[in-house]
Motif scaffolding. Sequence first.
Motif, mmCIF file in Angstrom:
data_model
loop_
_atom_site.group_PDB
_atom_site.id
_atom_site.type_symbol
_atom_site.label_atom_id
_atom_site.label_comp_id
_atom_site.label_asym_id
_atom_site.label_seq_id
_atom_site.Cartn_x
_atom_site.Cartn_y
_atom_site.Cartn_z
ATOM 1 N N GLY A 179 0.672 -1.205 0.068
ATOM 2 C CA GLY A 179 -0.099 -0.001 0.059
ATOM 3 C C GLY A 179 1.070 1.288 0.116
ATOM 4 N N THR A 180 0.255 2.112 -0.574
ATOM 5 C CA THR A 180 0.959 3.567 -0.705
ATOM 6 C C THR A 180 1.364 4.024 0.980
ATOM 7 O OG1 THR A 180 -0.378 4.336 -2.271
ATOM 8 C CG2 THR A 180 0.964 6.077 -1.062
ATOM 9 N N PRO A 181 2.597 4.193 1.436
ATOM 10 C CA PRO A 181 3.048 4.519 2.652
ATOM 11 C C PRO A 181 2.222 5.835 3.107
ATOM 12 C CG PRO A 181 4.878 4.340 1.290
ATOM 13 C CD PRO A 181 3.651 4.441 0.200
ATOM 14 N N THR A 182 1.848 5.608 4.429
ATOM 15 C CA THR A 182 1.394 7.144 5.221
ATOM 16 C C THR A 182 2.799 7.477 6.025
ATOM 17 O OG1 THR A 182 0.672 5.608 7.185
ATOM 18 C CG2 THR A 182 -0.931 6.139 5.313
ATOM 19 N N ALA A 183 2.556 8.722 6.361
ATOM 20 C CA ALA A 183 3.595 9.382 7.069
ATOM 21 C C ALA A 183 3.028 9.966 8.492
ATOM 22 C CB ALA A 183 4.131 10.313 6.230
ATOM 23 N N SER A 184 3.774 9.818 9.473
ATOM 24 C CA SER A 184 3.707 10.247 10.797
ATOM 25 C C SER A 184 4.839 10.717 11.431
ATOM 26 C CB SER A 184 2.816 9.115 11.556
ATOM 27 O OG SER A 184 3.644 8.115 11.883
ATOM 28 N N GLY A 185 4.839 11.312 12.443
ATOM 29 C CA GLY A 185 5.896 11.589 13.309
ATOM 30 C C GLY A 185 7.065 12.562 12.529
ATOM 31 N N ILE A 186 6.482 13.388 11.595
ATOM 32 C CA ILE A 186 7.338 14.225 10.784
ATOM 33 C C ILE A 186 8.115 15.276 11.785
ATOM 34 C CG2 ILE A 186 7.552 15.708 8.902
ATOM 35 C CD1 ILE A 186 4.890 14.313 7.789
ATOM 36 N N THR A 187 9.396 15.258 11.902
ATOM 37 C CA THR A 187 10.125 16.363 12.471
ATOM 38 C C THR A 187 11.115 17.080 11.249
ATOM 39 O OG1 THR A 187 11.893 15.018 13.062
ATOM 40 C CG2 THR A 187 10.030 14.935 14.502
ATOM 41 N N ASN A 188 12.112 17.868 12.105
ATOM 42 C CA ASN A 188 13.111 18.484 11.129
ATOM 43 C C ASN A 188 13.913 17.509 10.423
ATOM 44 O OD1 ASN A 188 12.102 20.727 12.388
ATOM 45 N ND2 ASN A 188 14.226 21.622 12.857
ATOM 46 N N THR A 189 13.871 16.250 11.041
ATOM 47 C CA THR A 189 15.168 15.383 10.476
ATOM 48 C C THR A 189 14.722 14.069 10.415
ATOM 49 O OG1 THR A 189 16.019 14.921 12.624
ATOM 50 C CG2 THR A 189 16.783 16.806 11.536
ATOM 51 N N ALA A 190 13.305 13.845 10.631
ATOM 52 C CA ALA A 190 12.847 12.333 10.616
ATOM 53 C C ALA A 190 11.382 12.201 10.079
ATOM 54 C CB ALA A 190 13.139 11.535 11.930
ATOM 55 N N VAL A 191 10.945 10.730 9.628
ATOM 56 C CA VAL A 191 9.576 10.758 9.408
ATOM 57 C C VAL A 191 9.502 9.228 9.602
ATOM 58 C CG1 VAL A 191 10.033 10.507 6.878
ATOM 59 C CG2 VAL A 191 7.817 10.933 7.697
ATOM 60 N N THR A 192 8.365 8.655 9.986
ATOM 61 C CA THR A 192 8.050 7.238 10.102
ATOM 62 C C THR A 192 6.964 6.914 8.958
ATOM 63 O OG1 THR A 192 8.217 7.418 12.439
ATOM 64 C CG2 THR A 192 6.860 5.564 11.625
ATOM 65 N N LEU A 193 7.238 6.066 8.392
ATOM 66 C CA LEU A 193 6.479 5.232 7.079
ATOM 67 C C LEU A 193 5.726 4.169 7.646
ATOM 68 C CD1 LEU A 193 9.028 6.108 4.652
ATOM 69 C CD2 LEU A 193 7.155 7.636 5.002
ATOM 70 N N SER A 194 4.534 4.046 7.252
ATOM 71 C CA SER A 194 3.892 2.791 7.448
ATOM 72 C C SER A 194 3.022 2.457 6.259
ATOM 73 C CB SER A 194 2.895 2.978 8.601
ATOM 74 O OG SER A 194 3.607 3.229 9.774
ATOM 75 N N TRP A 195 2.763 1.011 6.021
ATOM 76 C CA TRP A 195 2.123 0.579 4.703
ATOM 77 C C TRP A 195 1.408 -0.632 4.917
ATOM 78 C CZ3 TRP A 195 7.455 1.258 5.264
ATOM 79 C CH2 TRP A 195 8.115 0.174 5.336
ATOM 80 N N THR A 196 0.392 -0.877 4.047
ATOM 81 C CA THR A 196 -0.257 -2.137 4.181
ATOM 82 C C THR A 196 0.529 -3.246 3.617
ATOM 83 O OG1 THR A 196 -1.565 -1.709 2.167
ATOM 84 C CG2 THR A 196 -2.314 -1.177 4.360
#
Length: 638
Positions: A179-196
């Motif tokens: 699945g198309t990734p979703t993004a969370s926890g976006i900061t200046n230097t990081a992002v968390t990606l999750s997908w089905t």
Amino acid sequence: MTKRAHERRGSPSTSGPTSFEERTLTTAPPCRSTRLRHRAVAGLTALLLPLAALVGLATPAEAAGPTATYTKVSDWGTGFEGKWTVTNGGTTSIAAWTVEWDFPAGTTVTSGWDADITGSGNHWTAKNKSWNGTLAPGASVSFGFNGSGSGAPAGCKLNGASCDGGPVVPGDNPPSAPGTPTASGITNTAVTLSWTAATDDKGIKNYDVFRNGTKVATVTGTSYTNTGLTAGTTYSYTVQARDTADQTGPVSGARTVTTTGGGGGGGGKVKLGYFTNWGTYDRQYFVKNLVTSGTASKITHINYAFGNVQNGQCTIGDADADYNRAYTAAQSVDGVADSSDAGALRGNFNQLRKLKQQFPHIKILWSFGGWTWSGGFPQAVQNPTAFANSCYNLVEDPRWADVFDGIDLDWEYPNACGLSCDTSGPAAFKNMMQAMRAKFGANNLVTAAITADASSGGKIDTTDYAGAAQYSDWYNVMTYDFFGAFDADGPTAPHSPLTSYTGIPQQGFTSDEAIQKLKAQGVPAAKLNLGIGFYGRGWTGVTQAAPGGSATGPAPGTYEQGIEDYKVLKTSCPATGTIAGTAYAKCGSNWWSYDTPSTIAGKMTYVKNQSLGGAFFWEFSGDTSNGELATAISNGLQ
């Protein structure tokens, strides 16, 4: 309310590719010697078995030798040159090759050479020419193309297999796309990606995560945190599954992420557009159009216009368009119709929510006032605290609190005259912004659209914009509508001049003069955004091609006399000249002025040279279906 009268602000305040479903591109090489050089390389190889025959002779788990690698040869801001190199690293010749890849929305191929390149949506396919298809072991061949946009390729396939030369297992199907990734926890230097998860007949081994087309990680789960990023930078992520035999499947959809940090509440330069609630009626411009045009990946902020100001409070502007109307599946961002259940959020607010789910980097502000509804501000600022409380309660209503990231105040004009005149005094605007900041706090954006009238004793001089700036994230300086057919007999003049010029009808009516006056009064440059109109203003009865001619009245327009969208003017009355950093055109007896991708590029250079916060535009629906003006702003502020 009227539509266009509400839209416009009153007196002062190289084309991109055409998107198409099935594209076959011209393949003329950039120069004859380049084409002959590649033809000579191909001529060294012999005609051998087709790939299908080789697969038939393969062992059950054969290591496929051919690879394809991508290089960006050059980038000139509004476009780039890309090159693919196909190398046969195996032990057997191949007789033909096909390279496939995906670009994120907004990035397209415009021309190519040494391959037949076609596109469908965001998916691109390049097949060899008749003279460069066979590759002996160890041989390689390259083909190139010109493109527009800033995205990188992802999900590369060479003859149906992974471009990295992974194995092909006959009888074992490759995995499906995750699945198309979703993004969370976006900061200046990081992002968390999750997908089905992807599916496979023999099981999934792991997932490759790609950032801007380059693999950055291989993980066994369905999430990944990417660290070490740069603040205020936009990245594109895709994911590809790998089965237990190391076969790779199709790449997922792309997720665009912009890290936080820097100026403007979203990192880097502000790239903001106005979305109007009334544009969903006659104009049939929906939130979905931001996705289909590729514009959503090129902006950082949206001002949703407008909420009203009545009886000292912020109020709903158009309840039907805002949150009541049920959009069909065809009109919806995600292809899912709005729910008919009682209490379900519908309308533009639900569509904006869906947009943010797909493009989490976009921040959305609810804009109140505007040309037509600014008459309510004088009463509201008599009690700034109560006004701010009412606005906060409306913006943060639990039904749509997750949609909005702040508020924009569009008062035209404090302590001056617009559609009506105000005598609240020079401190009224500052008091209002101070109350808004106190109520909305540091985690919400508080912004304003302000006048660009830099004439002596003009609107900038009547209000304490510098004092209010300390409470504002930024000002959108309305550097357009300086001149137009509201002066029916002319003289003709560009409505958004960047600089002054000999014969300009009014001193102080230019973008640069407005910016310089605001800076001189103490407004930080980083809190000033330059305004761009996605429309033109025009006169009729004009005989002189150059600016300064007389006229008999406003030129005909689709929705209002004297005003027309860029998407219409670019073909109905193409630009014939430029002056003061903007374009003009004379067609028959009509004379128009408007910005083009070329003049916008010049204005974005000005934004960077002046260290401004960014740019904004009025408004999305005036752009072409492939968003060429929004693209010009995005490219110019890279």
